[in-house]
Scaffold this motif. Sequence first.
Motif, PDB file in Angstrom:
ATOM      1  N   SER A 247       0.825  -1.205   0.000  1.00 41.22           N
ATOM      2  CA  SER A 247       0.000   0.000   0.000  1.00 41.22           C
ATOM      3  C   SER A 247       0.859   1.255   0.000  1.00 41.22           C
ATOM      4  N   ALA A 248       1.941   1.242   0.772  1.00 39.01           N
ATOM      5  CA  ALA A 248       2.806   2.421   0.840  1.00 39.01           C
ATOM      6  C   ALA A 248       3.444   2.726  -0.507  1.00 39.01           C
ATOM      7  N   THR A 249       3.953   1.687  -1.172  1.00 38.84           N
ATOM      8  CA  THR A 249       4.583   1.940  -2.464  1.00 38.84           C
ATOM      9  C   THR A 249       3.542   2.337  -3.507  1.00 38.84           C
ATOM     10  N   GLY A 250       2.335   1.789  -3.409  1.00 36.72           N
ATOM     11  CA  GLY A 250       1.298   2.173  -4.353  1.00 36.72           C
ATOM     12  C   GLY A 250       0.908   3.630  -4.236  1.00 36.72           C
ATOM     13  N   VAL A 251       0.894   4.152  -3.008  1.00 34.15           N
ATOM     14  CA  VAL A 251       0.479   5.534  -2.785  1.00 34.15           C
ATOM     15  C   VAL A 251       1.654   6.495  -2.905  1.00 34.15           C
TER      16      VAL A 251
END
Length: 412
Positions: A247-251
Amino acid sequence: MSGPSTQIVAAAPVPESRSPLRDPAFLRLWAGSTASGLATWAMPFVLGLALLDGTVTAAALGLVLATRTAGFLVAVVVGGVLADRYSRRAVVWWAGLAAGLASPVLAAGVGRSVPVMALAGVVIGAGQGACRPAFQALTAEVVAAPLRQRANAALTLSVRVTTLTGPGLAALLAAFLSVPTLLLGMGLLWLAAAALPPRGQHAPAPVPGERTGFVTEFVDGVREARRHPWFLAGLGALAAVITTGYSATGVLLPLVSRDRYGVEAVLVAATTAYTAGALLGALVVARWHPRSAGWAALAGLAAYGLAPLSLWLPVPAALVVAAYALAGVGIELFNVPWFTATQREVEPRLLARVSALDFLVSYGLAPVGLALIAPAADAFGPGPVLAVCAAVCFLAPAAAALVPSARRFSAR
């Protein structure tokens, strides 16, 4: 409580060196699974094209994708129960048929009715959710045990190839075809996913008086999962990595690409490197059988921590791309042995329900992470958030590896 009786036909010994791609039954299963994966990927991308040309608004797109996710999460539980109660092939058929028939409805609603699009999104998501555990269980029926790791590698390879080549193909088709026409093509893919897979060996015979409710039968699957400590530990690690690192890398990857490096090329290169790495990982794990398969798989899962770590540290753009490539390799070093071990260790009559639990936890927590990462980054800054996410990605698989049965993903 005793469950439905299950008939499993004993297969003759199969050489481990033989390729499952020589088996026509698996080829049909592979083609059906590939069609469903391509259709699953196509929906958000094609609707994104509709957003770019002004046919739909960002709010409408978000609503349709949200309803698809809701339909998936509900149907993955129901589909898991039905696939253990009845024929796995029949569940794939009805799930694909529902998604295929809802696709023209979605096409008709584009630019005309957001409620119609949202309703079609629920049905398509439900078809996607119901077929996932059924496909997992059907693979165990169609493919002999010695060939399942190669079979699972072939299945995940098709997903990665689709992800790598799909955007370019869709953009090319969009130059000649309208968005509703592309959505109709997506419906044809779902119909192919429904029709292509073969019949398996699972033939439950319902016993009068033993039928229970969906919740009770799904809880039976949860109990079966609890019999396998390695499964609970691995699922917990997977959920932690998806909720934080993924999720962190996606955002935050788009923001770091823009703010630190000043170009969007890093975003494109990193995501492409991740998919290319996953392709390489699937090719490696198709033939690699380490003795401590569980530890090797969890080490691969921990490699995803390199992605948020590279975004946190002030490293050259090339190292960010390399970190994403290694994360892609690692995720397939986890996925393929994970699916293979689940198919091997779980009681066959409960396999679809346990697979449904797997998808429910991993897919269900992803939207939670995506929703929380942006507010956390605004409150504490991207750096601390990325540092915490990297630490979780490294520590969660390490903690799972401490469970004794995790070494080989087997309690035997």
